[in-house]
Design a protein around this motif. Structure first.
Motif, PDB file in Angstrom:
ATOM      1  N   MET A   1     -22.426 -13.222 -52.005  1.00  0.00           N
ATOM      2  CA  MET A   1     -22.406 -14.589 -51.524  1.00  0.00           C
ATOM      3  C   MET A   1     -22.515 -14.624 -49.995  1.00  0.00           C
ATOM      4  SD  MET A   1     -19.927 -17.240 -53.335  1.00  0.00           S
ATOM      5  CE  MET A   1     -20.342 -18.969 -53.471  1.00  0.00           C
ATOM      6  N   THR A   2     -23.623 -14.059 -49.473  1.00  0.00           N
ATOM      7  CA  THR A   2     -23.801 -14.061 -48.022  1.00  0.00           C
ATOM      8  C   THR A   2     -25.001 -14.914 -47.680  1.00  0.00           C
ATOM      9  OG1 THR A   2     -25.169 -12.105 -48.182  1.00  0.00           O
ATOM     10  CG2 THR A   2     -22.841 -11.764 -47.698  1.00  0.00           C
ATOM     11  N   ILE A   3     -25.216 -15.130 -46.442  1.00  0.00           N
ATOM     12  CA  ILE A   3     -26.312 -15.977 -46.013  1.00  0.00           C
ATOM     13  C   ILE A   3     -26.922 -15.342 -44.781  1.00  0.00           C
ATOM     14  CG2 ILE A   3     -24.674 -17.407 -44.731  1.00  0.00           C
ATOM     15  CD1 ILE A   3     -26.528 -19.743 -45.283  1.00  0.00           C
ATOM     16  N   ARG A   5     -28.577 -14.989 -41.190  1.00  0.00           N
ATOM     17  CA  ARG A   5     -28.395 -15.767 -39.963  1.00  0.00           C
ATOM     18  C   ARG A   5     -29.749 -15.878 -39.293  1.00  0.00           C
ATOM     19  NH1 ARG A   5     -23.213 -14.890 -38.171  1.00  0.00           N
ATOM     20  NH2 ARG A   5     -23.624 -16.481 -36.649  1.00  0.00           N
ATOM     21  N   VAL A   6     -30.388 -17.017 -39.402  1.00  0.00           N
ATOM     22  CA  VAL A   6     -31.723 -17.160 -38.841  1.00  0.00           C
ATOM     23  C   VAL A   6     -31.687 -17.658 -37.400  1.00  0.00           C
ATOM     24  CG1 VAL A   6     -32.942 -17.475 -41.001  1.00  0.00           C
ATOM     25  CG2 VAL A   6     -31.924 -19.438 -39.855  1.00  0.00           C
ATOM     26  N   TRP A   7     -30.577 -18.294 -37.032  1.00  0.00           N
ATOM     27  CA  TRP A   7     -30.527 -18.889 -35.705  1.00  0.00           C
ATOM     28  C   TRP A   7     -30.336 -17.828 -34.640  1.00  0.00           C
ATOM     29  CZ3 TRP A   7     -27.011 -19.472 -31.708  1.00  0.00           C
ATOM     30  CH2 TRP A   7     -27.321 -20.471 -30.781  1.00  0.00           C
ATOM     31  N   ARG A   9     -29.739 -17.284 -30.295  1.00  0.00           N
ATOM     32  CA  ARG A   9     -29.421 -17.950 -29.034  1.00  0.00           C
ATOM     33  C   ARG A   9     -30.718 -18.190 -28.267  1.00  0.00           C
ATOM     34  NH1 ARG A   9     -24.851 -17.542 -26.458  1.00  0.00           N
ATOM     35  NH2 ARG A   9     -24.246 -15.633 -27.503  1.00  0.00           N
ATOM     36  N   GLY A  52     -29.098 -25.773 -28.612  1.00  0.00           N
ATOM     37  CA  GLY A  52     -27.937 -25.005 -29.053  1.00  0.00           C
ATOM     38  C   GLY A  52     -27.645 -23.820 -28.162  1.00  0.00           C
ATOM     39  N   ALA A  54     -25.627 -21.696 -25.786  1.00  0.00           N
ATOM     40  CA  ALA A  54     -24.251 -21.578 -25.313  1.00  0.00           C
ATOM     41  C   ALA A  54     -24.232 -20.382 -24.367  1.00  0.00           C
ATOM     42  CB  ALA A  54     -23.307 -21.339 -26.473  1.00  0.00           C
ATOM     43  N   PRO A  55     -23.488 -20.477 -23.272  1.00  0.00           N
ATOM     44  CA  PRO A  55     -23.421 -19.338 -22.360  1.00  0.00           C
ATOM     45  C   PRO A  55     -22.902 -18.120 -23.131  1.00  0.00           C
ATOM     46  CG  PRO A  55     -22.361 -21.274 -21.418  1.00  0.00           C
ATOM     47  CD  PRO A  55     -22.650 -21.585 -22.843  1.00  0.00           C
ATOM     48  N   ALA A  56     -23.435 -16.949 -22.820  1.00  0.00           N
ATOM     49  CA  ALA A  56     -23.098 -15.751 -23.580  1.00  0.00           C
ATOM     50  C   ALA A  56     -21.599 -15.486 -23.557  1.00  0.00           C
ATOM     51  CB  ALA A  56     -23.841 -14.553 -23.006  1.00  0.00           C
ATOM     52  N   SER A  57     -20.948 -15.768 -22.480  1.00  0.00           N
ATOM     53  CA  SER A  57     -19.529 -15.447 -22.362  1.00  0.00           C
ATOM     54  C   SER A  57     -19.034 -15.980 -21.035  1.00  0.00           C
ATOM     55  CB  SER A  57     -19.351 -13.939 -22.372  1.00  0.00           C
ATOM     56  OG  SER A  57     -19.889 -13.419 -21.185  1.00  0.00           O
ATOM     57  N   HIS A 102     -16.253 -25.394 -23.746  1.00  0.00           N
ATOM     58  CA  HIS A 102     -16.839 -24.346 -24.580  1.00  0.00           C
ATOM     59  C   HIS A 102     -18.345 -24.243 -24.358  1.00  0.00           C
ATOM     60  CE1 HIS A 102     -13.302 -24.247 -27.645  1.00  0.00           C
ATOM     61  NE2 HIS A 102     -12.926 -24.029 -26.415  1.00  0.00           N
TER      62      HIS A 102
END
Lengths: 354, 354
Positions: A1-3, A5-7, A9, A52, A54-57, A102
């Motif tokens: 039951m996994t999916i 990850r196509v997205w 950064r 979408g 988001a800064p890496a860290s 965030h």
């Protein structure tokens, strides 16, 4: 039951292409560095959000000797047993500040007002958002002593040349609300006014007084003690307003539960809303959509204020020049049945629209 | 325009008198030390809350070499552009954890999921609340490596002997919801099932399958990809359910927006709710009170979960023994019109109650 990850950064290049600027400009906008117009910076941030990005860290902040932590505290009520997070305004403000922090790769540390001076002076953080500082706020003095970047939500009661703040445009908000009541036929609009030493009720009182003077309408004010519990004290104040002769034909409340308090006082005096009295208040409480009748509210837009205050704090931390350090957010009026004059049917029976 | 401060911080003695225990017990309950029954501890915390007692500061935690900071992070969606703070469940959970932390004198640091490993290993904090860790969650491994006290919100996908978690009782919740649908006359209840590798959808699927087996009812499941966007994929899955012959007479959705998705799919197929199809979902979204028709929801009680998870983390930080490390919160059903079978009038015209 996994999916799978196509997205992925998005790269700085993708954000740059979307915003129609160079990657250096994207980097400056995300880091709050360089000299950019507010419009450009906002366009880049919007493009980054849409993609979408988001800064890496917070690695960058840490590399500069920072902590990657922004503090947020509300000292308005001091040690009083007010769970401010249950007040819709503060809940929305905190959540939107969190999302904005965030998005820029920062952690948001929410701090209770009752910390020791030692903690205020020593907790590792890059800057602090101070929500509605009071006059002579001890936390304010401690943070100034520490020399930590600080931005206040709400104008400080005692202005200082280097203040950085974000606030709602209370002048504009009161004008929106008062004009709306006047258009609904009100000629004797009263203000139920809390006594508290943060700037908010004082600014509201001033905006009300100047509107009344401008329009040649009477200023009808009753004050009440905001602390420790404004439910009874405000209901009494509204009772005194309703006992005046001639009676006000509209009452405005300025705190989150004021609408409920005014409705209760009107019921207690056998006065019908909106037929005999128009009622409105400044609140983010969604419950006013389903009260009897639904109550007109002025929203101070805590979602916008929270995002702006984080943006400004990051600019101050990075000592970015040319930044507007005093920012106003425009409020929004939500008209509901409590301020609609009953229309008269042809046969003279009053009726009201939903 | 000042106001005298009449409220004073209540003493331990006042809290003790209110709760009917000794001051030592109050101190133990507030600090998470000593051996107390859960009932006593809850009674003391309730009394402290009623009196407005707030710990003077995090000085105690700091004196023990702690930081007075609790971390909270949600890694469920990894780097995906999901603003989880806009999902009502996470918003309520975060706000109630914040209030509970402040009540105990702790700061709450809310951390984006996209921090660097360095930051996860080095940010000063006493413990971490990990919201819905995924299978093979990298943040989970980093925090274990650091050896920092950790409590998860939601059962971990891969159980470990020293797990500490708070979760909603999903078995009980699904039973509540399915029994309600069966009482409303449903005999073919379908489940619109997301594919995602945190424990939540898996537990829901199991509870649904075992209820169906127990009742001898058919298990009608359609799966859909939860990421990156479940609006279209869930609508398609519900479409496949509605195309089955015989058709399901009820559909359950398990994510916050599932009710909206199911209503949209039913509209698209010209199927009336609730006359031809009952609809319910697991959500905290208040908008379901005003959809057409209003949708029955199961609340997972994020407010209670947030308070319990902070309480458990503080107990783990203080290495308090005899504490229940696996806690279940009871969900609540909010029945609305989407699950009320239309009553038949004497003349045979179907009607429905509001």
């Amino acid at each position: 039951m996994t999916i799978s990850r196509v997205w992925r950064r998005p790269t700085l290049g993708a954000v740059a292409a979307r915003a129609g600027v160079s990657t250096a400009t994207v980097s400056n906008a995300l880091n709050g560095t360089g000299r950019l117009s507010e419009a450009t910076r906002q366009r880049v941030l919007a493009a980054a959000r849409e993609l979408g990005h988001a800064p890496a860290s917070t690695a960058r902040a840490l590399a500069r000797g920072g902590t990657g932590v922004l503090g947020l505290t509300t000292t308005t009520y001091g040690d009083l047993p007010v769970s401010y997070i249950e007040i819709p305004y503060y809940a929305q403000l905190t959540l939107s500040a969190m999302a904005a922090a965030h998005e820029r790769g920062y952690m948001l540390m929410v701090m209770p007002s009752s910390l020791s001076p030692w903690t205020w002076l020593n907790t590792p953080m890059d800057g602090v958002i101070h929500v509605e500082p009071r006059a002579d706020d001890p936390v304010c003095s401690l943070l100034r002593e520490r020399g930590i970047p600080m931005v206040s939500e709400g104008r400080p009661s005692q202005p200082c040349w280097d203040d950085a703040w974000v606030d709602t445009d209370h002048e504009a908000g009161m004008r929106l609300l008062l004009d709306h009541l006047a258009e609904s036929g009100a000629r004797r609009i009263a203000l139920s006014q809390p006594l508290h030493d943060d700037a908010y009720p004082i600014l509201i009182g001033r905006a009300y007084a100047s509107w009344c003077a401008e329009r040649g309408m009477p200023a009808l004010v009753e004050e009440y003690a905001a602390l420790p519990d404004y439910f009874t004290s405000e209901r009494d104040a509204v009772g005194r307003l309703l006992a005046r002769d001639p009676r006000p034909d509209a009452v405005i409340g300025v705190y989150s539960d004021s609408g409920h308090n005014i409705l209760a006082a009107a019921r207690h005096h056998g006065i019908r809303v909106p037929q005999d009295l128009l009622v409105a208040c400044i609140s983010e409480d969604p419950d006013y959509a389903t009260t009897t009748p639904p109550v007109t509210t002025l929203s101070l837009r805590p979602d916008r204020v929270g995002a702006e205050v984080v943006d400004l704090l990051i600019a101050v931390i990075n000592a970015r020049s040319g930044v507007e350090r005093r920012r106003l957010v425009q409020p929004v009026l939500l008209p509901r049945r409590s301020t609609r004059r009953a229309a008269r049917r042809r046969n003279g029976t009053p009726t009201s629209t939903p």
